[in-house]
Design a protein around this motif. Sequence first.
Motif, PDB file in Angstrom:
ATOM      1  N   LYS A   1       0.822  -1.153   0.117  1.00  0.00           N
ATOM      2  CA  LYS A   1      -0.020   0.122  -0.172  1.00  0.00           C
ATOM      3  C   LYS A   1       1.016   1.178  -0.148  1.00  0.00           C
ATOM      4  CE  LYS A   1      -4.590   1.169   2.139  1.00  0.00           C
ATOM      5  NZ  LYS A   1      -5.356   0.758   3.227  1.00  0.00           N
ATOM      6  N   HIS A   2       1.937   0.991   0.923  1.00  0.00           N
ATOM      7  CA  HIS A   2       2.690   2.250   1.064  1.00  0.00           C
ATOM      8  C   HIS A   2       3.475   2.575  -0.336  1.00  0.00           C
ATOM      9  CE1 HIS A   2       6.773   4.084   1.535  1.00  0.00           C
ATOM     10  NE2 HIS A   2       6.186   4.737   2.277  1.00  0.00           N
ATOM     11  N   ARG A   3       3.892   1.457  -1.129  1.00  0.00           N
ATOM     12  CA  ARG A   3       4.629   1.567  -2.109  1.00  0.00           C
ATOM     13  C   ARG A   3       3.703   2.201  -3.294  1.00  0.00           C
ATOM     14  NH1 ARG A   3       5.658  -3.656  -3.459  1.00  0.00           N
ATOM     15  NH2 ARG A   3       6.635  -3.733  -1.482  1.00  0.00           N
ATOM     16  N   GLU A   4       2.284   1.999  -3.130  1.00  0.00           N
ATOM     17  CA  GLU A   4       1.345   2.199  -4.240  1.00  0.00           C
ATOM     18  C   GLU A   4       0.996   3.949  -4.086  1.00  0.00           C
ATOM     19  OE1 GLU A   4      -2.014  -0.009  -3.746  1.00  0.00           O
ATOM     20  OE2 GLU A   4      -1.287  -1.814  -4.974  1.00  0.00           O
ATOM     21  N   LEU A   5       1.354   4.342  -3.049  1.00  0.00           N
ATOM     22  CA  LEU A   5       1.037   5.575  -2.427  1.00  0.00           C
ATOM     23  C   LEU A   5       1.833   6.719  -3.410  1.00  0.00           C
ATOM     24  CD1 LEU A   5       0.113   6.271   1.023  1.00  0.00           C
ATOM     25  CD2 LEU A   5      -1.128   6.800  -0.939  1.00  0.00           C
ATOM     26  N   HIS A   6       3.323   6.082  -3.789  1.00  0.00           N
ATOM     27  CA  HIS A   6       4.117   7.179  -4.301  1.00  0.00           C
ATOM     28  C   HIS A   6       4.499   8.185  -3.668  1.00  0.00           C
ATOM     29  CE1 HIS A   6       4.302   4.356  -7.711  1.00  0.00           C
ATOM     30  NE2 HIS A   6       3.132   4.296  -7.945  1.00  0.00           N
ATOM     31  N   ILE A   7       4.790   8.216  -2.262  1.00  0.00           N
ATOM     32  CA  ILE A   7       5.029   9.256  -1.772  1.00  0.00           C
ATOM     33  C   ILE A   7       6.220   9.977  -2.204  1.00  0.00           C
ATOM     34  CG2 ILE A   7       5.507  10.314   0.604  1.00  0.00           C
ATOM     35  CD1 ILE A   7       3.826   8.099   1.645  1.00  0.00           C
ATOM     36  N   ASP A   8       6.192  11.161  -2.494  1.00  0.00           N
ATOM     37  CA  ASP A   8       7.417  11.994  -2.970  1.00  0.00           C
ATOM     38  C   ASP A   8       8.355  12.549  -1.786  1.00  0.00           C
ATOM     39  OD1 ASP A   8       9.077  13.047  -4.614  1.00  0.00           O
ATOM     40  OD2 ASP A   8       7.634  14.395  -5.811  1.00  0.00           O
ATOM     41  N   TYR A   9       9.315  11.863  -1.430  1.00  0.00           N
ATOM     42  CA  TYR A   9      10.364  12.298  -0.330  1.00  0.00           C
ATOM     43  C   TYR A   9      10.949  13.405  -0.522  1.00  0.00           C
ATOM     44  CZ  TYR A   9       8.367   7.830   1.762  1.00  0.00           C
ATOM     45  OH  TYR A   9       7.683   7.036   2.131  1.00  0.00           O
ATOM     46  N   LYS A  10      11.323  13.555  -1.787  1.00  0.00           N
ATOM     47  CA  LYS A  10      12.378  14.487  -2.133  1.00  0.00           C
ATOM     48  C   LYS A  10      11.944  15.927  -2.062  1.00  0.00           C
ATOM     49  CE  LYS A  10      14.888  11.986  -5.709  1.00  0.00           C
ATOM     50  NZ  LYS A  10      14.861  11.724  -7.020  1.00  0.00           N
ATOM     51  N   THR A  11      10.685  15.993  -2.043  1.00  0.00           N
ATOM     52  CA  THR A  11      10.268  17.626  -1.863  1.00  0.00           C
ATOM     53  C   THR A  11      10.384  17.783  -0.544  1.00  0.00           C
ATOM     54  OG1 THR A  11       7.996  16.492  -1.532  1.00  0.00           O
ATOM     55  CG2 THR A  11       8.498  17.572  -3.616  1.00  0.00           C
ATOM     56  N   ARG A  12      10.398  16.794   0.445  1.00  0.00           N
ATOM     57  CA  ARG A  12      10.685  17.021   1.812  1.00  0.00           C
ATOM     58  C   ARG A  12      11.853  17.601   2.195  1.00  0.00           C
ATOM     59  NH1 ARG A  12      11.739  13.477   5.852  1.00  0.00           N
ATOM     60  NH2 ARG A  12      10.673  14.217   8.040  1.00  0.00           N
ATOM     61  N   VAL A  13      12.812  16.987   1.537  1.00  0.00           N
ATOM     62  CA  VAL A  13      14.441  17.411   1.920  1.00  0.00           C
ATOM     63  C   VAL A  13      14.417  18.769   1.578  1.00  0.00           C
ATOM     64  CG1 VAL A  13      16.530  16.785   1.551  1.00  0.00           C
ATOM     65  CG2 VAL A  13      14.920  15.139   1.593  1.00  0.00           C
ATOM     66  N   ARG A  14      13.986  19.150   0.095  1.00  0.00           N
ATOM     67  CA  ARG A  14      14.174  20.392  -0.145  1.00  0.00           C
ATOM     68  C   ARG A  14      13.538  21.449   0.663  1.00  0.00           C
ATOM     69  NH1 ARG A  14      10.761  21.457  -4.893  1.00  0.00           N
ATOM     70  NH2 ARG A  14       9.782  22.713  -3.202  1.00  0.00           N
ATOM     71  N   LYS A  15      12.472  21.128   1.073  1.00  0.00           N
ATOM     72  CA  LYS A  15      11.596  21.957   1.847  1.00  0.00           C
ATOM     73  C   LYS A  15      12.349  22.103   3.277  1.00  0.00           C
ATOM     74  CE  LYS A  15       7.600  22.207   1.033  1.00  0.00           C
ATOM     75  NZ  LYS A  15       6.297  21.869   0.594  1.00  0.00           N
ATOM     76  N   VAL A  16      12.897  21.218   3.948  1.00  0.00           N
ATOM     77  CA  VAL A  16      13.680  21.371   5.105  1.00  0.00           C
ATOM     78  C   VAL A  16      14.855  22.251   4.844  1.00  0.00           C
ATOM     79  CG1 VAL A  16      15.234  20.220   6.606  1.00  0.00           C
ATOM     80  CG2 VAL A  16      13.104  19.295   6.006  1.00  0.00           C
TER      81      VAL A  16
END
Lengths: 768, 401
Positions: free
Chosen positions: A419-434
Motif C-alpha cells: 500500500k505504501h508503495r502504491e502511494l508513491h509518496i514523494d520524499y524529495k520535496t520534503r528534503v528540499r523543503k527542510v
Amino acid sequence: MELSQRERLSELVEDLTTSGQQELNQDKIKELKKICKMSSDCIDHVYHTVMSQLNQEHSEIRLSAFQIASELFSRSHHFRTLLLDNFQDFLELTVETDSEQPLPPPKEIAKKLRSLALRTVQSWQTCYGTEYKKLALGYHFLKQVKKVDFQDAESRTIAQRRMEEERQRRMERILKGRMEAASKDMEEKYQEIKATLTEMESCMRLLLPDFGITNQIINSSPSTQTASNAYPSDDEQPRYSEDVKDDRKERRKQQKAETCQEDKKSCLKKNNSQDVSVKMKQELYEEEGVCEKRKDGNEKEEEGEGKLNNGQDPLNKNSEEDKEEDNVSLHGDLFIRNSGLISHSYSLDLNLSPGFHVKETEDNEAVISTVIDIHRLITYKHLPAVQGWVQIFIKAGAEQQLLRRALDLKKSLEAALQKHRELHIDYKTRVRKVMKASLQKREDYDDEDDDDDDEDDSDFDEVPEKEGYEPHVPEHLRAEYGLDPSPSTSAGSIPRKRSAAPPPQSSCSSFSSRQLKRLKEEEQDPTSAAATLHLLGVQTAQTSSSGPSSEQKPVDAPVVPFGLDLYYWGQEQPNAGKVIKATSQHQFWVPAEVDEEVENDNLLAESRSRYISFPGRFTPVNHFCRAPLGEGKLCQRQDRRKCPFHGSIVPRDQDGRPCREEDRLREEEEKRRKAEEQLDWRDAELMRDIEAETGEDLGSGRVAKKGKGKKKKYPNLSDLKQSDNTSRSRLEKKVFNKSAMRRVAEVMSKADRRKHDKFSNQFNYALK
Amino acid sequence: MLGFLTARQTGLDEPLRLRRAESTRRVLGLKLNPDRDLERIHGNGINTIDIEAIEGRYLLSGGADGVIVIYDLENYSGQQQYTCKAVCTVGRSSRYVHKFSVETVQWYPYDTGMFVSSSFDKTMKVWDTETLKPAEVFEFDGNVYSHHLSPIARKHSLIAVGTKNPKIQLCDMKSGSRIHVLQGHRAEVLSVQWSPRYEHILATASADSKVKVWDVRRASGSLFTLDQHNGDKSKASSEAVNTAHNGRVNGLSFTGDGLFLLTTGTDDRMRLWNSATGENTLVNYGKVCNESRKRLQFTVSHGCSPEFVFVPCGSSVAVYALHTGELVTMLRGHYNNVDCCEFHPDYQELYSGGKDCNILAWVPVLRAPDLEEETTCTIKSAAGQTAVNPAFQDAWSSDED
C-alpha cells in the motif's frame, strides 16, 4: 629377481597410484601382472610397495593401491597370504575400522574407497572365506563388531549411523529450541507489530482516505467541486482567466458565496500538480496555511507585476461575471438549490488516475514522516523478524496455528508495504523543503516548530535577523531583501578586489519603474538595508573611477608581490641602505664616539633590486622506462632521465630490448654481474622458507630451481594442501600473520611496561 | 626329532628332555589354524578365559555382556576341520546371569563340577556346572576386578578377591563367608594370584603401582613389596619407592613352577621377579603395549625348555622368551584389543579372547611330511592338494602373457 624388474615394478606401482584416476590404467596393470607372474619375489616386492602406498595420507593413492591389491589378490595365493597376514592394518587403511585413524582427504574419494573395499572384502569372503581363516575373521569382525551392513548401499558402520542419528537429534533439539524462542518472541512482539500496522493504516487513511469517505467530503465542501479541473502545470503565476473560462459557472456560484475562497482554491489547484480527482482530507485543512502564504506571495507579485500586466484584476472580472450570471440563471435557481448543480446539461468529469501520487507538503509532513518511520520499522525490523519466524516454524514443523499466525502477520505487513508503495509518496520535496525552511525567516521556524518533526529542526540553529548591510545576498533571496534581482558581482566583490572591474550601472533593463520607485523610497530611510547598500555603491563607484591608470594597464602584465622597490618606484630613496645604530641605553655610560648612521651597500642594493626566479616551464614526461620486467611486462615508470630500478632510460623496442647496440651490451654485462652476486647471499632454501612464512613472492623460483616440489612430482593427484579460500582462512592469514602477532604483542607488552614504570612503586600494581 | 627319539630309545636322555624339546618346537610353530574354530556365542568382547586343569577339555569364557560360555575343546569327530561346540551357556536370558561385564572366570582346580566368576556387578558367584546355578554368591561394595583360587591348596579353600576397595578379601568356600581382609594397598586391586608352589603365598597387584606378596597365615601384613629398583634408593624418586611399575599394575602371573613372578603395567613394561626374594631380575622385554584399565590376563607356557610368555599386546599376542626377554613372535589374528590368553599345557595350544568377540585357537603347525614319505605318495598328495584347496592356487589369467 632382477634389479630391473624390481625397479620397473616400483615405477609401475608409483605411476598407477599417483595417477589420480579412479580407474587403473589397463596397460600398466597388465604389465604389472605380467611381471608378478614370474616369481613370488616380485609379488613380495609389489606387496610391500602397495602397502607403503596404502599408508600414504591421500585417498586417491590409497584407492589406486587398493585396486592393485584386489587385482593381485584374486590371482596370487602368495599375495593373499601376505595380505591376510596384515589384514588388520589393511582394513584400517581402507575400511576405516579404527575410528582414531580416519581415511585421509579428499572426502569423496575416501567414501568411494570405503564402499569399494567393503564390497571387495565381501566378494573375497565368498570366494576364499573358507580357506583363509583370517579373511573370515576379518569379515565377521566387520559384520559382527563393526556392524557393517553389507547390503546397505552406503555401507556405514554402526558408529557412523549412530553419529548421524545423533546429529539429526541434535539438529532437532536446536530447531525446537529456536522454535520455542521464536514463538515466545512472536508472542511478545505481536502486539507491537499490530500497533505498528494500525498506525500505518491510520496514517494511510490520513494521507489517502477511502473513496466513499472522499465523496462525502466532496459533497460537503464547496471548494472541492473545482477539484475536477485539470491543472497540469505547476506554474507560480495564477491563471485566473483560464479558471474562469473553464468552469465559469461553478466559480460564479462560489464567488457569490465566498469570494475570498477564490484565492484558496487557486492555490489548492496549484498544489495539485496533476489531476487529483480525490481530495485528501489533509489538504482540506492544510489549505488554510498554504493559502495564507500564497496570498502573501501573490500580493507581492501583484505589486510587482500589476502595472506590467494588463491589470486583469480577477476580482473585478469576477464581479462583472457575477452580474451576468444573475441575469442568465434566475430560472435555474431552484434546480441549483435542489441538486447543487448549476444546469441540467452540466456533466461532471472525474478523472481517476490509475496511480496515486502523494506529494509531501508542509502540512502533511508530520504524517509522512511518521509513515517513513513506520515503513522503515516494518522493512528493517518487523518483516525480517516475521520471515525468520516463518522459516523457523516451517523447518521445525510447528503447529499449524502458530504458523498460520506468523503467515498472517507476514501477509499483513507485506500488504502494508504494498500500500505504501502504491502511494508513491514523494520524499524529495520534503528534503528540499527542510533546506528551504532553514533559509527562511524566523516565522517559518515558528511554524515548523509546531510540527512533530523535531529532529530536523534541531539541526538548524536559529539565526537572528540581520540588520543593515549584508555583502552576500543569495540570488533567490535578493527580492526578499529588496535588492536588484539581476546578478551583479560588484556588491560582493568590491571590498576584496580593488582592481576589479567597475560595478555595472544598474544593468537591469527590466527593472520596473514601480520597484525603482520603491527602492528610492527605501533609500531615503537610513535604517533600511537598501540605504546602506546605496551608500556603499556610491563609494565603490568613486574608488573605481579614481584609479584610471589601472584601466590602461596591459592585460598580460605580470603580477608581482609588493616590495620595497615598488614602494619607492621612480623615486630617490632618501635613506636606503643606512642603518641607524641605536645609542646606548645606559643611563651614564656612553661610548666615546658613535656612528649614528652606517651605510650598508648590501641593503642599498637589496632595496633597489628584485629577484625574479625563473623556474622554466614544466613539461610532462611522455616516455616510459620500458625495461623488461620478470612477468613479461615492461616497466611503466615515467622518470625523466633515470629509472631508479633500471638505470638511465634508453630507447627500447616493443620487447623492451634496447635499440642501440652499446646499451644492449651494457645491460647484458650488468645482468651477468647481478647473477653472480645473487648466489652469494640469496639462499634459495631460506628464501623459500621465508616465502612460505610470509606468503609473498621474493623470487626464490628465479634464483635457483634445484628443489622440486612435491606438487610437481604428482601433478595428477588432487592437492590436499590447497588451502580453502574461505573467509576464515583469509582472516586467519591476516590475523595470525607473524608480523601482526609480533606487533600486537609488542604493543601489549609496551602498555604493560608503561603501567609498570608508572606504578611500580605501588604495591598492588607492582605485583602484576 | 629323530635324534631325540633315538637318544630316548637308547636311554641316553631323560624322558622330560624329549618332551621339552618337542613342546618348545610346537610352541614356536603356533599359528592361527583354519581347522580349529570356536563357536561364536559372545556378542561382546571377551574378558577372560580359563581351561580346566583336570582333563584340559573344557574352556570357560566370560564376556563383557555378562555371558559365561563353556566350550568343549576336544575333537572327537575324527576330522581335521573342527568347530568347538559350546557345551553350555549362562546367557542373558538366564536369571542368574551377571548383570555387568564378567571380569574373571576360573574352574575349581580339582573338579569341573564347579567354577567361580566375578563381575563388575559387585558379586562373585560360585556356580554349579551341572545346573548352571550359583551355589554361592559373594557380594562386595565395589567392582570386582579379579579373583583367584589356589591351584594347589589342600589345607584351605580360599578365594582371594581384588575389588575396587584397596583391601583384599579372602572368601572361604567352606563357610561361604568372607573371613579375612589383607590391608596394605592404597588403590583398587587389579589382579590377585596364588603361588602354584606354596599354597599360602598370594601376590596382588594394584593401581597404586605396587605389587605385594602375602602369606595369608600372617595377619600383620605383606611379606614384601616388589621394588623395581631393588632397593636402590638413589634411582628411585621419593614417591616411587617400593613400586613395581610406573603406572597401574594390571597383570600378574606366576611361572608354572612358581619360582618367578611376572607383572605388567600401564607403563608398557613387563617385569620378571624372583618370587622368593622379590628381586627384580631386570629382564628387558622392551615395550609391551598395555592400555587396559582392567585386569590383563596373560600366561606362561608350561613344559618347554626355555619357557615362553604370551602377553596380549594391542590387537596381537606377543610371545617372549621368559628369561632372555627376546620377542619370539607376534600372533596376529584379532581385529581389536586382546584381553586374555590361556595356554593349554597338554597340546601346547594357545587360546586368546579379545574385544572383537572372537576366541582364537593358536594351534601348532603340523610337521611337514618328510621327504621319504613324500616320494611314496607324491602323485597322491599333489593331486589331493589341488583337489582340496583350489583356493590356494594361483589364478593368473592367460591374457597377461
